[in-house]
Design a protein around this motif. Sequence first.
Motif, mmCIF file in Angstrom:
data_model
loop_
_atom_site.group_PDB
_atom_site.id
_atom_site.type_symbol
_atom_site.label_atom_id
_atom_site.label_comp_id
_atom_site.label_asym_id
_atom_site.label_seq_id
_atom_site.Cartn_x
_atom_site.Cartn_y
_atom_site.Cartn_z
ATOM 1 N N GLN A 119 -81.454 -4.925 -53.791
ATOM 2 C CA GLN A 119 -81.502 -4.159 -55.038
ATOM 3 C C GLN A 119 -80.315 -4.505 -55.929
ATOM 4 O OE1 GLN A 119 -84.695 -3.328 -54.694
ATOM 5 N NE2 GLN A 119 -84.345 -1.330 -55.624
ATOM 6 N N ARG A 120 -79.139 -4.625 -55.339
ATOM 7 C CA ARG A 120 -77.954 -4.963 -56.133
ATOM 8 C C ARG A 120 -78.091 -6.378 -56.705
ATOM 9 N NH1 ARG A 120 -73.624 -1.281 -54.780
ATOM 10 N NH2 ARG A 120 -74.607 0.398 -53.581
ATOM 11 N N GLY A 171 -79.845 0.764 -55.057
ATOM 12 C CA GLY A 171 -79.309 0.154 -53.833
ATOM 13 C C GLY A 171 -78.287 1.042 -53.144
ATOM 14 N N ARG A 172 -78.639 2.323 -52.955
ATOM 15 C CA ARG A 172 -77.708 3.262 -52.316
ATOM 16 C C ARG A 172 -78.371 4.021 -51.161
ATOM 17 N NH1 ARG A 172 -75.691 7.327 -56.417
ATOM 18 N NH2 ARG A 172 -74.576 8.022 -54.566
ATOM 19 N N VAL A 173 -79.362 3.439 -50.550
ATOM 20 C CA VAL A 173 -80.058 4.139 -49.469
ATOM 21 C C VAL A 173 -79.219 4.167 -48.194
ATOM 22 C CG1 VAL A 173 -82.180 4.218 -48.110
ATOM 23 C CG2 VAL A 173 -82.267 3.495 -50.486
ATOM 24 N N SER A 174 -78.401 3.132 -47.987
ATOM 25 C CA SER A 174 -77.560 3.093 -46.779
ATOM 26 C C SER A 174 -76.641 4.303 -46.687
ATOM 27 C CB SER A 174 -76.707 1.819 -46.761
ATOM 28 O OG SER A 174 -77.510 0.678 -46.789
ATOM 29 N N GLU A 175 -76.299 4.867 -47.815
ATOM 30 C CA GLU A 175 -75.429 6.052 -47.817
ATOM 31 C C GLU A 175 -76.046 7.205 -47.039
ATOM 32 O OE1 GLU A 175 -74.223 7.394 -51.690
ATOM 33 O OE2 GLU A 175 -73.912 5.339 -52.383
ATOM 34 N N ARG A 226 -81.562 6.716 -55.860
ATOM 35 C CA ARG A 226 -80.638 6.024 -54.947
ATOM 36 C C ARG A 226 -81.255 4.691 -54.523
ATOM 37 N NH1 ARG A 226 -76.535 9.381 -52.256
ATOM 38 N NH2 ARG A 226 -76.771 11.537 -52.915
ATOM 39 N N ALA A 227 -82.566 4.703 -54.238
ATOM 40 C CA ALA A 227 -83.248 3.469 -53.831
ATOM 41 C C ALA A 227 -83.199 2.440 -54.961
ATOM 42 C CB ALA A 227 -84.695 3.776 -53.455
ATOM 43 N N ILE A 257 -71.146 -1.149 -50.958
ATOM 44 C CA ILE A 257 -72.288 -0.391 -50.425
ATOM 45 C C ILE A 257 -71.784 0.530 -49.318
ATOM 46 C CG2 ILE A 257 -74.545 -0.560 -49.315
ATOM 47 C CD1 ILE A 257 -74.802 -3.367 -50.553
ATOM 48 N N ASP A 283 -80.594 -2.508 -49.715
ATOM 49 C CA ASP A 283 -79.591 -2.204 -50.744
ATOM 50 C C ASP A 283 -79.000 -3.472 -51.344
ATOM 51 O OD1 ASP A 283 -79.908 0.506 -50.598
ATOM 52 O OD2 ASP A 283 -78.216 0.858 -49.261
ATOM 53 N N ARG A 284 -78.747 -4.461 -50.484
ATOM 54 C CA ARG A 284 -78.169 -5.708 -50.999
ATOM 55 C C ARG A 284 -79.133 -6.379 -51.979
ATOM 56 N NH1 ARG A 284 -75.966 -9.680 -46.572
ATOM 57 N NH2 ARG A 284 -75.110 -10.680 -48.455
#
Length: 794
Positions: A126-127, A109-113, A105-106, A381, A123-124
Amino acid sequence: MRKLFAVLALVFVTVLIILLDRPLGSLPALGRLLDPINGAMASAESVDDDFSLEFSTSSLQQPVQVWFDDRLVPHIKAANDHDLYFVQGYIHAYFRLWQMDLQTRAAGGRVSEVLGKKALRFDREQRRKGMVFGAEKSLAAMEADPRTKQMLDAYKTGVNEYIASLNYRNLPIEYKLMGFEPEPWTNLKSALLLKYMADDLTGKTDDIALSILRERYTKEQFEDLFPERINGSTPVIPTGSIYSVPSMKQPAAPPDSLAWAHLDSADFVEQNEEGKGSNNWAVSGSRTASGAPILANDPHLGLNLPSLWFEVQLQAPGINVYGVSLPGAPGVVIGFNDHLSWGFTNNYRDVKDFYAVELKDDKSYLFNGKDVPLTIKDEVIKIKGKPDYIDHVKYTLHGPVIYDEEFHGPGGLKKPLALTWMAHKGTNEYLSIYLLNRATDYNSFVFAIQQFQCPGQNAIYADRQGNIALWGQGQFVNKWKEQGRFVMNGTDSSTLWKELIPMSENPHAMNPAQGFLSSANQSVTDGTYPYYYNGLFYEFRAWRINQVLGQLKKATVQDMFALQNDVYSILAANTLPVMLRHLDSSHVQGKQREYLNTLAGWDYRLAAKSKAASVFQIWSHFLYMAIWKDRFNKVPDNLMPSPERTMQLMQADTAIKGLRELATASFAQAADSLDKVDNDGLEWYKVKKPMVRHLTKLPAFSYLELPIGGWGNTPNAMKVDHGPSWRMVVQMGNEIEGYGVYPGGQSGNPGSKYYATFLDKWVKGEYYRLSFVPEGQTPDNKTVKHTWKIQPAK
């Protein structure tokens, strides 16, 4: 009235039950978490738990046997590749599912989930780096090869079969604490895991800071402070090695007016807020007591629990390999088999370049005098407890625009910069791992590592025929001199990356006259290598390792253990005499005198309990900052001349003005800091506070203030939470002797006795003898603690 109270009480209890059964914002459902049967307490394991299992599944083609030894290392024996990787995926998930889930997930860029808004900037970025963009390209390459497609498909099936067997009660505890659940595993997640490693190992560059500094100094001043190669470097490929005639000419550099972007203070809106690395070496049998080659490797990475690594042995027709694997990835990354052993250090050649692009509007940018349409990718995100955030990421022919007005870079940089990165290429590192695990000699080893393109690695090798070798491996670009060292002009085609260097021309050495090979993230070659490259190179550890290896005539595995745990500081040995010579001792009084006295007769070792090590390290830090801070405090990423170059300038005595005043003032600063920590003790580990923390940073799941010495300038490069993630030594004799240890344990469950089993030995610098089962043999029953018997469903 009583009825009214009863009704109110019933309503209160009902509301409470509903609230406790639901997440509140970013908090988990507390009622379920605190449930004594199914909640967090369900993760506690008894010390005598038996992990033996028997089950059948329609996913298997033939029976598979797994022996777990007394350290919970699985030895998987399968009849074919599919079954082998299916069971590896199942076992990884069985012991490390939450870790695999969070790390991928990290990467994407999906850690905010799962953590909420505080992870949004991460996350931004990473994207905007193009992590998923690169992983999708690599996945296409991986799935185009039938060997790696089968490997990934079988592994994925194993992970998902384990996930399907879970209910809330037996979820890993972190899911309950963080209030989310596992999702199906995909091949993309395994691809993302490799990009996660590529980002860790090739993600750092100084292009932006160097772009500013090259305009601040004359060319001579700049090269004196920031040389591309340090004088006196002992490169990875020994000096004097002869390189084959290059098949390509170095491209001509475009004129400066076209080549470089110019950055100045108007490009920044605000200021945002020494050496990591790894060691490996191989000693020829001509310099060992046994007459057999010895290989050693200790990759330095961020240290967490659950550990990054998981030990495993994989057996099937054509493969019998032991070593460490990455949970989330099939195969063995570092290890040995019946024929040979191998290891890696980071190569640190620069494969990530920035281009300043000129946006015309939200839909196009300027290139070769024309407007070119942007490709816009809407990155949605998800944020726990909040509405989705949508970032509109612009893609150019250079790659994604990572920084711009909407997302500032280092130092608050707002100028639009696009990113060209080798990790964006569609590469298949799983094929390299597949082939490495099955390699039988030097040629098959070389063929295997030539599939490994990013991150670039120094691949060390030793075999039972007595050969040692080392390759500076990876996919690199044939660049013009200094291409990519600074931010390039993105409006002209002359600055684009050109052809790729054939990997057969990567620098390498085999069986050199000096009798050993080593790498510790220093410069890969001397200046005679025919292709241009730049990078982030570190020298202190390499100087010390080569010094020790050069003196060993009858090396043993115990010598290798000692060198991996060596805390002798070349920096201290060379700079402390200079510091003491310039210190005005007439200003040293009272408690300061006590600190100064600790340095008398010190052996320059940053030992865990050394008080002199604390005095030197703190004084050295303040002196370094005093020498450079005023000159470089507005440079993004706080880039200053390297400690190696600073040491050389200090040794030249006259190169740094006012060294006497600086040494005296910085010693007083150091004494003030030492006063503040003195109550807890001045032993180096108490000052440094080494730790191995759980990925969530929860103290209850972490191990703090570990008594371990070293620093980034010693072979044992243990800093605060970064250091040797796996220590391995293998002697390649008639009987293969493998030794290893990592800071953690096989289980990712904090409630298991196997969670941090190896930590104490790792802290003490001790090793386990690895239970490698040679081809055609079965494990010794004395070491087998648990067994799995898995049958195909009828």
